[in-house]
Design a protein around this motif. Structure first.
Motif, PDB file in Angstrom:
ATOM      1  N   TYR A 160       0.811  -1.215   0.000  1.00 16.05           N
ATOM      2  CA  TYR A 160       0.000   0.000   0.000  1.00 16.05           C
ATOM      3  C   TYR A 160       0.846   1.269   0.000  1.00 16.05           C
ATOM      4  CZ  TYR A 160      -4.167  -2.791   0.713  1.00 16.05           C
ATOM      5  OH  TYR A 160      -5.198  -3.686   0.534  1.00 16.05           O
ATOM      6  N   ALA A 161       2.092   1.185   0.450  1.00  7.81           N
ATOM      7  CA  ALA A 161       2.972   2.355   0.388  1.00  7.81           C
ATOM      8  C   ALA A 161       3.237   2.736  -1.066  1.00  7.81           C
ATOM      9  CB  ALA A 161       4.283   2.063   1.114  1.00  7.81           C
ATOM     10  N   ALA A 185       0.052   4.219  -2.491  1.00  6.35           N
ATOM     11  CA  ALA A 185      -0.122   5.589  -2.004  1.00  6.35           C
ATOM     12  C   ALA A 185       0.828   6.541  -2.713  1.00  6.35           C
ATOM     13  CB  ALA A 185       0.108   5.642  -0.495  1.00  6.35           C
ATOM     14  N   ALA A 209      -0.654   7.310  -6.114  1.00  4.12           N
ATOM     15  CA  ALA A 209      -1.813   8.200  -5.976  1.00  4.12           C
ATOM     16  C   ALA A 209      -1.385   9.613  -5.612  1.00  4.12           C
ATOM     17  CB  ALA A 209      -2.772   7.643  -4.927  1.00  4.12           C
ATOM     18  N   ALA A 210      -0.418   9.742  -4.689  1.00  3.17           N
ATOM     19  CA  ALA A 210       0.048  11.066  -4.275  1.00  3.17           C
ATOM     20  C   ALA A 210       0.746  11.786  -5.428  1.00  3.17           C
ATOM     21  CB  ALA A 210       0.990  10.938  -3.078  1.00  3.17           C
ATOM     22  N   SER A 252      -1.789  13.182  -7.747  1.00  4.91           N
ATOM     23  CA  SER A 252      -2.363  14.422  -7.202  1.00  4.91           C
ATOM     24  C   SER A 252      -1.418  15.593  -7.430  1.00  4.91           C
ATOM     25  CB  SER A 252      -2.648  14.256  -5.708  1.00  4.91           C
ATOM     26  OG  SER A 252      -3.552  13.190  -5.483  1.00  4.91           O
ATOM     27  N   VAL A 303      -3.187   3.844 -10.881  1.00  4.60           N
ATOM     28  CA  VAL A 303      -3.601   3.313  -9.579  1.00  4.60           C
ATOM     29  C   VAL A 303      -4.247   1.940  -9.751  1.00  4.60           C
ATOM     30  CG1 VAL A 303      -5.197   3.657  -7.656  1.00  4.60           C
ATOM     31  CG2 VAL A 303      -3.808   5.571  -8.473  1.00  4.60           C
ATOM     32  N   TRP A 320      -2.980  -1.582  -8.129  1.00  6.17           N
ATOM     33  CA  TRP A 320      -3.886  -2.473  -7.383  1.00  6.17           C
ATOM     34  C   TRP A 320      -3.904  -3.873  -8.001  1.00  6.17           C
ATOM     35  CZ3 TRP A 320      -8.120  -4.893  -9.575  1.00  6.17           C
ATOM     36  CH2 TRP A 320      -8.920  -5.629  -8.683  1.00  6.17           C
TER      37      TRP A 320
END
Length: 512
Positions: free
Chosen positions: A69-70, A73, A76-77, A80, A267, A271
């Motif tokens: 998940y790191a 993330a 995703a970051a 953004s 993303v 996943w």
């Protein structure tokens, strides 16, 4: 419909009407103005990003190093952060259309030297991406041909295929943007549908035996860097502002939409890799049938990825040629780059120059790009982050100068500027710690490029310094009949003055 027809007729009369004096033209009038639709712009952005290839490589690194998940993330970051960069760019795209994109935008905020620095960074970035993707496209195409039944390989085949791809890309880019982008959009969409379908339909263990190139960064920062590189070119629609219909609206929307679409796809790929859905597609592309995938799946994946590589090569050529064209118009680079094809209204000299340099780069550095891409990708990363950081800072200065800042725009522009500067420092220090001296050297060369380039132009061609930042502007043919006459004042600014003949005409009496 009647209003639209009347407006078109009025515009046609305006173009043929006599004017009081010399007509005024846009500095970028050589391009085919007002031709591209939102679909064309989206196709250009997606072709440059090539999200299908980015999804496969993100899945590969997620499977190999299992950051969990790191890593998800981090992707995703980073998405953004790229979207915030897009917001900074739209502060310019809402107000002007320029073939130089970020290069022209930065001039509006921070001046000539910064613009030249960003111009150098964009040239390095787009050429680097073009060399990298073309170096990937050649073996991918050769593998696809071999799977079909014709066994090819060796240095001669690589040379021939590289030259053929380069000639094809140059021909399509000269032929015109609309000719390319719609076909590319269909091809890329099919590739994405195929990859997503395979990921959703298959589930295997998440181990990988693919040999990966060395990289100095730890996994999570590297995934962030890979995401930035995979999204490079999301802003390429801004190069086509002068050629777009309603550019201030359509280019802005495309710049904002592109990173959202690609971020969601990346993303999803991360996943899929975490949950075992990405192993089949990764194995099929990198290991073929040895991974356990069927020959049909391997062939389909190879075709989809090859088309995506080729689309990215074409997208880079189209965007990079507009940058060179803009610099040629301003005479910052040789003016021959501004020559246009008479029929297709494309900068064919700039296209040929960009594709030629990319091809030479592939022939010289293809082995290094494929087998030891850490240094090469790091240099491209520095160039792109430098350009994005400076455009964010320039947008802060620009909005401050015109008095249109809000609390949101201040937070957005300053946060991107600080984050970009911090990322640059991190990449440079990390390269120095791991002995990759190409990274600090590239950063130093880019930092000095604006000053050196400006000094050379001041000595050799000083008039070009006053022409930097050219953007598409109103010209005489754009005026409606009776709207007035467009003149250029002594200060170089355009002014619309009433037609003298119209002012002298007697108004009709009431009831006549």
């Amino acid at each position: 419909m009647a209003v639209t027809a009347a407006l078109r007729a009025a515009l046609a009369r305006a173009q043929s009407a006599d004017q009081d004096g010399e007509p005024v033209y846009s500095p970028l009038r050589g391009l085919g103005r007002r031709r591209l639709t939102p679909i064309d712009l989206l196709g250009q952005s997606l072709s440059t990003i090539a999200p299908a290839t980015g999804m496969v490589f993100i899945a590969l690194w997620m499977i190999t190093y299992s950051p969990g998940y790191a890593g998800l993330a981090a992707i995703a970051a980073t998405t953004s952060a790229v979207f915030l960069v897009a917001l900074c760019i739209t502060h310019f795209t809402r107000r002007l259309a320029a073939a130089g994109s970020l290069y022209s935008f930065v001039f509006q905020g921070t001046g000539t030297r910064s613009a030249l620095l960003v111009g150098a960074a964009l040239v390095v970035g787009y050429l680097g991406i073009s060399i990298s993707v073309l170096a990937q496209a050649v073996p991918s195409l050769l593998d696809t041909i071999s799977l079909i039944g014709t066994n090819v390989g060796g240095p001669l085949s690589t040379l021939v295929v590289t030259v053929l791809i380069a000639l094809t890309v140059a021909w399509i880019a000269v032929r015109g943007v609309r000719f390319a982008t719609r076909a590319i959009l269909v091809i890329e969409s099919c590739s994405l549908i195929l990859i997503i379908a395979v990921m959703l339909a298959t589930r295997t263990d998440t181990t990988s035996t693919v040999s990966l190139p060395n990289q100095s960064l730890s996994v999570v920062p590297f995934l962030a860097m890979l995401t930035v590189l995979s999204m490079a070119g999301f802003e390429s629609a801004a190069f086509f502002g002068p050629e777009a219909k309603r550019p201030l609206i359509t280019v802005t929307r495309t710049v904002l939409i592109s990173p959202i679409i690609c971020g969601l796809l990346f993303v999803f790929a991360a996943w899929a890799a975490m949950t075992g859905h990405g192993a089949t597609i990764v194995g099929a592309y990198f290991q073929g049938t040895a991974s356990g995938a069927s020959a049909g799946v391997v062939l389909a994946v190879k075709i989809g990825m090859t088309c995506s590589w080729l689309a990215c090569t074409l997208g880079c050529a189209q965007a990079g040629s507009r940058l060179l064209y803009s610099m040629g118009v301003e005479r910052v680079l040789p003016s021959s780059l501004a020559r246009m094809h008479r029929r297709f209204r494309t900068p064919y000299i700039a296209v040929l120059a960009f594709v030629s340099v990319s091809t030479v780069g592939v022939l010289l550095f293809s082995d290094a790009v494929r087998d030891d891409s850490g240094s090469f990708d790091g240099v491209v990363e520095i160039a792109l982050v430098c350009a994005y950081t400076l455009v964010a800072f320039a947008s802060w200065k620009f909005l401050n100068r015109i008095g249109e800042h809000t609390a949101v725009t201040r937070v957005c522009t300053l946060s991107v500027s600080v984050a970009g500067a911090g990322l640059l420092v991190y990449i440079i220090l990390d390269g120095a710690v791991h002995g990759i001296w190409a990274l600090p050297c590239a950063a130093g060369a880019l930092a000095a490029s604006g000053v050196i380039w400006s000094a050379i132009l001041r000595r050799v061609r000083p008039e070009s310094l006053t022409a930097v930042g050219a953007f598409d502007s109103l010209e005489t043919a754009d005026l409606l009949p009776g709207a007035g006459t467009l003149l250029i004042g002594d200060d170089g600014r355009r002014r619309l003055v009433p037609d003298r003949s119209a002012a002298d005409r007697d108004l009709p009496e009431w009831g006549e």
